[in-house]
Design a protein around this motif. Structure first.
Motif, PDB file in Angstrom:
ATOM      1  N   MET A  67      56.331  19.882  70.258  1.00 42.18           N
ATOM      2  CA  MET A  67      55.102  20.240  70.940  1.00 42.18           C
ATOM      3  C   MET A  67      54.159  19.034  70.962  1.00 42.18           C
ATOM      4  SD  MET A  67      53.418  22.595  72.538  1.00 42.18           S
ATOM      5  CE  MET A  67      54.081  24.205  72.078  1.00 42.18           C
ATOM      6  N   HIS A  96      51.791  27.331  68.699  1.00 36.49           N
ATOM      7  CA  HIS A  96      50.720  27.605  69.662  1.00 36.49           C
ATOM      8  C   HIS A  96      49.376  27.052  69.200  1.00 36.49           C
ATOM      9  CE1 HIS A  96      49.875  30.890  66.810  1.00 36.49           C
ATOM     10  NE2 HIS A  96      48.660  30.890  67.325  1.00 36.49           N
ATOM     11  N   GLU A  97      49.269  26.671  67.917  1.00 37.11           N
ATOM     12  CA  GLU A  97      48.022  26.091  67.417  1.00 37.11           C
ATOM     13  C   GLU A  97      47.932  24.594  67.673  1.00 37.11           C
ATOM     14  OE1 GLU A  97      46.695  28.168  63.488  1.00 37.11           O
ATOM     15  OE2 GLU A  97      48.875  27.928  63.356  1.00 37.11           O
ATOM     16  N   ASN A  99      56.927  22.078  66.122  1.00 34.83           N
ATOM     17  CA  ASN A  99      55.613  21.445  66.115  1.00 34.83           C
ATOM     18  C   ASN A  99      55.708  19.974  66.516  1.00 34.83           C
ATOM     19  OD1 ASN A  99      54.464  23.832  65.327  1.00 34.83           O
ATOM     20  ND2 ASN A  99      54.194  23.264  63.192  1.00 34.83           N
ATOM     21  N   THR A 118      58.801  25.915  61.522  1.00 34.84           N
ATOM     22  CA  THR A 118      58.355  25.421  62.828  1.00 34.84           C
ATOM     23  C   THR A 118      58.180  23.904  62.849  1.00 34.84           C
ATOM     24  OG1 THR A 118      56.034  25.829  62.246  1.00 34.84           O
ATOM     25  CG2 THR A 118      57.189  27.589  63.402  1.00 34.84           C
TER      26      THR A 118
END
Length: 529
Positions: free
Chosen positions: A223, A184-185, A220, A216
């Motif tokens: 994403m 989410h970052e 990541n 992650t």
């Protein structure tokens, strides 16, 4: 949008514990990664050690079909002008079509690791890239610790990217070097980077280099791709320092099969399973059977209801077709097995078994009884085929054990133990009584059995035992606990597993060895029929 895949198994991957490759191994992996369709292969840091130098020298005589070989290094030392810096000179000496250099994005690293001023770090980033730019076709900048640097001091972190753009980088790889960033970052940081590059009027590509310390790395990377990242850096099977790098064997099929994006590797994605195992074999490391996409269990089905559904329509319990990545569907035999599992195995073994065959209930009943005793057949399909043939009245008796004895003696504390096995068996009414010494009781028993059977079945010399595993099934009886023995055997044509269970480790080993030999003899008899 076309995605570039950048593999750093040969450099970042080799920083993993117990992951070691010779120069020849690295060359073989390079060729396989090229066959897979990887776009950039990072071969190592030529200024770091003689083995890296040797690798790049040998690679000068090898032509790759598609991949571009990349040499990796750091920005220049602050005390050295670019043309006098040994690291930059080593990068040029490698004569690779691509060079990747990393620089500091995190102000803490500038102060505490480099021990220079923030402005000095900006200068060495630009100088290093500008010096290399005229001499190389592809110039990639790895922004080390970028995500941590952005969260700590975004203005300075972005300023380092601006210097890399000025220096002539064609791709900016944003690195999550410590692996602590969560999915989410990622979006707000990458969106700000894209906005910043637009403000500079730059069309430089963005890449991402995640590590897996928070589990992650793959998430990541995906994403980043969803946000417009064009290059993904990772390793085969996720090998890398500490908890590893982002795993390309999971990222590649997600990008190709699920996100529907274009990449050269998409043309050869059925090589993925082989590539994964090839790297493990050369590194002499075990395969992770539970690994997504390329693990042996990735498309393995155990429950009878699941098996029945998968046979009607595979998408009921499979998110993609295993063949896409070069893997295969496996139907496991277990105490959850129903008729569907057994029928599937019958087809595989070439047995004519119908759902209403009386042997069906015999097989399932015997299977459940044996598994209650501790038998497992996931790694011992040869034993299960013999079980099925026995229940169907198709078993061939190649020999009959009459008795065996194993003796182990040690006369002096500083000498090796002496192990001897004797065995008595019959073949077609003829009795054989032999003895053999061995390296331990199992080896002695194996050698005695082969010695007794060799006169009747000379092709047993082709067979070798390649793996032997013992698992304690319960600790409640201490050293008297029941054990399960798994034996893996092979000949020139195939490989097979067998199993034995007993409170006596020698008895369990005999069961597995007897099945292994019987399977070999049965296989040979079918070939000669």
């Amino acid at each position: 949008m076309t995605i570039e895949f950048y593999d750093t198994t040969l450099r970042d991957g080799t920083q993993a514990e117990n992951f070691n490759l010779s120069v020849d191994d690295k060359i073989r992996i390079t060729k396989q990664l090229d066959k897979l369709g990887i776009d950039f292969i990072e071969g190592g840091w030529p200024g770091s050690n003689p083995l890296a130098v040797e690798y790049f020298e040998k690679m000068k005589g090898i032509e790759l079909r598609h991949a571009k070989l990349a040499a990796f290094g750091s920005t220049r030392h602050f005390q050295n002008p670019p043309d006098k810096d040994p690291n930059l000179q080593a990068l040029l000496a490698a004569k690779t079509p691509a060079i990747t250099i990393f620089g500091k994005s995190w102000d803490i690293h500038v102060h505490d690791a480099l021990r220079i001023q923030l402005e000095d770090n900006l200068q060495i980033i630009e100088d290093s890239l500008a010096f290399l730019r005229p001499h190389v076709r592809h110039l990639i900048y790895d922004a080390e610790h970028f995500f941590d640097g952005f969260k700590n001091n975004r203005e300075y972190c972005l300023a380092t990217l601006a210097q890399a753009v000025k220096g002539g980088a064609e791709t900016l790889a944003l690195c999550d070097t410590n692996g602590g960033t969560l999915p989410h970052e990622i979006p707000p940081i990458i969106e700000r980077v894209k906005e910043f590059l637009r403000e500079l009027g730059s069309t430089v590509k963005i890449g991402i280099h995640p590590h897996n310390d928070s589990e992650t790395g793959v998430a990541n990377a995906l994403m980043g791709v969803s946000l417009g990242v064009r290059q993904v850096q990772g390793t085969i099977n996720g090998y890398g320092e500490r908890c590893g790098n982002a795993n390309l064997t999971s990222i590649i099929p997600a990008v190709i099969c699920k996100m529907g994006l274009e990449a050269e590797v998409g043309k050869n994605i059925d090589q993925l399973y082989f590539t994964s195992r090839f790297v493990n074999e050369l590194a002499n490391l075990p395969h992770n059977r539970y690994q997504p996409y390329v693990g042996e269990s990735a498309f393995a089905h155990k429950g009878g209801i699941h098996v029945s559904a998968v046979q009607r329509n595979p998408i009921t319990y499979e998110h993609i077709s295993p063949e896409k990545v070069g893997n295969v569907r496996r139907i496991l035999i277990s105490d959850q097995a129903g008729k569907s599992n057994v029928l599937h195995k019958a087809v595989k073994y070439g047995l004519n078994l119908q759902p209403d065959d009386p042997a069906m209930s015999t097989i399932i009943r015997e299977l459940k009884e044996l598994e209650n005793q501790g038998f497992q057949y996931e790694g011992a399909e040869a034993s299960f085929e013999l079980l099925m043939r026995r229940a169907m009245g198709l078993e061939q008796q190649f020999f009959k054990l009459e008795s065996f004895r194993v003796m182990n003696s040690k006369r002096l504390i500083d000498t090796s133990s002496l192990t001897e096995a004797t065995i008595r068996l019959t073949v077609d009414g003829q009795e054989e009584h032999t003895a053999s010494l061995g390296d331990g009781p199992v080896n002695a028993l194996d050698k005695a059995m082969r010695k007794a059977l060799r006169r009747f079945y000379p092709r047993l010399d082709e067979m070798e035992l390649i793996d032997y595993k013992v698992r304690v099934l319960s600790g409640e009886h201490g050293t008297g606990a029941k054990v399960r023995v798994l034996v893996e055997s092979r000949d020139a044509a195939s490989q097979w597993g067998t199993v034995g269970v007993s409170f006596n480790i020698i008895e369990a080993s005999w069961q597995a060895l007897e099945d292994a030999v019987n399977y070999k003899l049965m296989k040979d008899a079918r070939e000669m029929a």
